[in-house]
Structure formats: C-alpha cells, structure tokens
Design an enzyme around this catalytic site. Structure first.
Site, PDB file in Angstrom:
ATOM      1  N   HIS A   1       0.837  -1.204   0.000  1.00 33.78           N
ATOM      2  CA  HIS A   1       0.000   0.000   0.000  1.00 33.78           C
ATOM      3  C   HIS A   1       0.871   1.254   0.000  1.00 33.78           C
ATOM      4  CE1 HIS A   1      -3.653   2.350   1.343  1.00 33.78           C
ATOM      5  NE2 HIS A   1      -2.674   3.166   1.711  1.00 33.78           N
ATOM      6  N   GLU A   2       1.814   1.330   0.932  1.00 30.98           N
ATOM      7  CA  GLU A   2       2.669   2.517   1.028  1.00 30.98           C
ATOM      8  C   GLU A   2       3.592   2.636  -0.178  1.00 30.98           C
ATOM      9  OE1 GLU A   2       2.190   4.865   3.259  1.00 30.98           O
ATOM     10  OE2 GLU A   2       0.591   3.624   4.086  1.00 30.98           O
TER      11      GLU A   2
ATOM     12  N   HIS B   1       2.183   4.626  -2.959  1.00 31.73           N
ATOM     13  CA  HIS B   1       2.100   6.071  -2.743  1.00 31.73           C
ATOM     14  C   HIS B   1       3.333   6.822  -3.240  1.00 31.73           C
ATOM     15  CE1 HIS B   1      -1.656   6.283  -0.720  1.00 31.73           C
ATOM     16  NE2 HIS B   1      -1.273   5.790   0.440  1.00 31.73           N
TER      17      HIS B   1
ATOM     18  N   ASP C   1      -5.446   7.896  -1.805  1.00 29.54           N
ATOM     19  CA  ASP C   1      -6.348   7.072  -0.996  1.00 29.54           C
ATOM     20  C   ASP C   1      -7.785   7.469  -1.300  1.00 29.54           C
ATOM     21  OD1 ASP C   1      -4.559   5.398   0.545  1.00 29.54           O
ATOM     22  OD2 ASP C   1      -3.943   7.204   1.602  1.00 29.54           O
TER      23      ASP C   1
END
EC number: 3.4.24.39
Length: 378
Positions: free
Chosen positions: A311-312, A315, A326
């Site tokens: 997930h990170e 980004h 998000d």
C-alpha cells in the site's frame, strides 16, 4: 434433496462474500452530502460540509476533506497546466474497532466547517490563478454506531484563487522543520533497533515476493483484474502488472529508490495511523500500529505488514507515477471505485496482491456446511 437445499444455503452465504459492488458515479451521489469551497484568506480555504438528506450522518473523517492531518484535501491545478506538487502526508489508517470519538455527527440540513491552508502542503511556486476542487467519499456508520455501513460521495464547486507565489512561500509548510535536516540526519541508524529492523526487512522481502507474484498474475487473470480495477483489456492488465512489479522493486532497505524508516521522525503518528508516506520525498514512516500488525494475516482482507508495505509503496512516485492516492479503504470501497479511481488507489494494489486471502473467506463459510445441513434436516 435436503443436501442441495443446504448447499444452496451455503451459496447464498457465499454470494455476498464474492459479489462485486457496482461502481457508482460519484458525481451522481452528490445530493446527500455537499461540499462548498470558499476562500478565507490568501491561501486559506473554508470547506462547508452540509447534510442535505433527511437522516443524520455519522461521518468518519479519515483521508477526506474533514481530516485534521496535513493530508491532501483538495486537488490543486495551475492555470498554465503545470503540476502542483503535494508536500503533505498520505497516512494509512487502522479501520478496526472504530470508536465514537472518530466520527462527526451531522444532523439533517446541518453543516460543519473545516478551515485549512493549501500552502502548508502544496508547492504554490507560480503566480497566477489556481483552481481547487474536492471529490471523494466519506465512510458512514449508523447513527450512534461505529461499524461502517456505506459511503457518501461528495464533489465540490471549483474554487479559483489568484495567488502571489512570494506571499504563499511565507506560509510555514507542515514539514519544513523536518525536511530541512537532510536525509542523513533524518535517519539515525540506532533508532532502527534489531527487532524492528528484522520485522521491517521481513515485511519488505515478503512484499517483494507477493507483489512479484501478483504482477505475473495480473497478466493472465482477467477476472481478478476486473474485480479490483474494473477493466479486462490487455492495456489495463499490463499497467497493473507493471506497477506491482515496480512496487516490488522499491520494497528494500538496501539502496532502493524509496526510503523506509523505522521511526516516526516527523512525529505525525497518531493512535490510528499505521504508517504514512511523503510522496514528495519517496519516504515511508511506520507508526507503532505497524509493529503490532501481524506479519501476514489469515483473515479476509485484513491489514497486515506485508499489505501495508505494498500500500505505502504505491504512494511513492519512484514506484508508481503518478503516485497513488487514498480514494477508498478496504475491499468493499476499493472494488466499488471506477476504473480510473481504482487505478490510482493504493489499497487496490495491496488488496489485489493479497487476493489469495479470499480463500480463507470461502473456507470459513464452507466449514459452516455441516451445521447448515443439520439445520436443513430439522
């Protein structure tokens, strides 16, 4: 005959677990909740959030225009088309066991105002006209409850602001004090104690494997790509595969293009933040919740350290360009996004990569078969 009745009952149970939400046009849902942007100073903005419906709304503010952290609340564009760099944080929140204090209750026809300064998290380096818009979805619980049952969509007016770049530069940015230290001073190795370093390295190494396997699967698993990204065409499959492979490539502490910290140097962790990313710096910072998560979950679509790394990673511009935002958390929200929003949503990549966990969802329901069969015989 009763066996097939019982089997049908299992099928009825399975259907909600595997059925896909229908993506909704976010603009078409903009009647219940309205957001109006009003200029409140040179770079100050007031967001007026109004409940236009007939029932109270119990709103969770995480990663929305109501978020109190220095997050991306509005999209900012300049009249010459130049990219306005976002300098704030993208946090990943813990959505389990939510408490009443995390919600804002908005009675019918009532409004709540949020004031923020766009110069604190955006690089307003050009003079001229900037256009601000806000669009998204706010998680909603039953009035008085804390279980997320739905989302309300919002799409604001377009606010135009003439901005003097020199005056905007005088506004203290949210993380100037921290970034001014330089990378070497921001990363003292002694903060990464052996236990945390071991856990982080393990999460990064397994995230590499999971993301690599997911990248390969994206090339061939048309239906799974459609489930999470709302398209089946070869171009989408190729792009999803490319992004997952790139995320795999940055999941390392050894000279990668994304810096993975062991600590909360900027001191922006809160009791609900698992980790956060500075996309402008390609930096990821874990919070105490990150270390409390399981390394690998065996529960359906639950958060773990491996999924958090993926997930990170999404980004960071050095992994995915443009970097993912998000737009929605969790399986239900992520799979309800439009194709364009899903492609730009970090959680879709983490959920897709960990989609094998769906087996556990089905397994739990199949284990209920004997009990359903017994019940059918009464």
């Amino acid at each position: 005959m009763k066996f097939f009745t019982a089997l049908a009952a299992v099928g009825a149970l399975l259907a909600p677990a595997v059925a896909l939400p229908t993506p909704a046009s976010e603009a078409s849902h903009n009647q219940t909740l309205s957001v109006r942007l009003v200029r409140a100073g040179h770079t100050m903005v007031r967001a007026i959030v109004t409940n236009n419906g007939e029932r109270p709304l119990h709103l969770l503010s995480f990663n929305t225009i109501m978020d109190e952290n220095p997050t991306s609340k509005v999209d900012v564009s300049h009249e010459d088309g130049g990219e306005v760099e976002f300098l704030g944080m993208l946090p990943r929140y813990d959505l389990s066991d939510l408490t009443e204090d995390l919600f804002t209750r908005l009675a019918p026809k009532d409004s709540v105002e949020h004031l923020f300064d766009i110069a604190t998290v955006h690089d307003l380096k050009w003079d001229g006209k900037y256009t601000l818009t806000a669009r998204g979805a706010i998680p909603v619980a039953e009035d008085g409850g804390t279980d997320i049952i739905d989302h309300v969509y919002y799409e604001s007016n377009a606010l135009e602001m003439d901005i003097d770049a020199r005056k905007a530069a005088m506004v203290p940015r949210a993380f100037d004090d921290y970034f001014s230290k330089g990378l070497d001073k921001r990363r003292p190795l002694d903060i990464c104690n052996p236990m945390k370093e071991k856990a982080l390295r393990a999460a990064l190494q397994d995230a590499q494997k999971v993301a690599t396997e997911a990248a390969a699967a994206a090339q061939n698993n048309t239906e799974k790509v459609f489930e999470f990204f709302r398209a089946r065409d070869p171009g989408t499959r190729k792009e999803v595969s490319k992004r997952l492979a790139s995320i795999s490539g940055v999941a390392t502490m050894d000279g990668g293009s994304v810096t993975w910290f062991c600590s909360d140097g900027p001191r922006r962790c809160s009791p609900r933040i698992i980790a956060y990313t500075f996309p402008a710096r390609n930096e990821v910072h874990p919070c105490s919740l990150f270390w409390q998560l399981p390394h690998r979950t065996n529960e359906c679509h639950r958060q773990d350290r491996i999924g958090t790394v993926i997930h990170e990673g999404a980004h960071n511009p050095n992994a995915v360009t443009p970097h993912c935002k998000d737009h929605g958390y969790g399986y239900n929200r992520a799979t309800a996004l439009s194709h364009q929003r899903a492609m730009g949503n970090a959680d879709n990549y983490a959920l897709f990569a960990n989609a094998r966990q769906l087996v556990f969802c089905l397994l739990h329901l199949f284990l209920a078969l004997p009990f359903i069969y017994i019940f059918a015989n009464f």
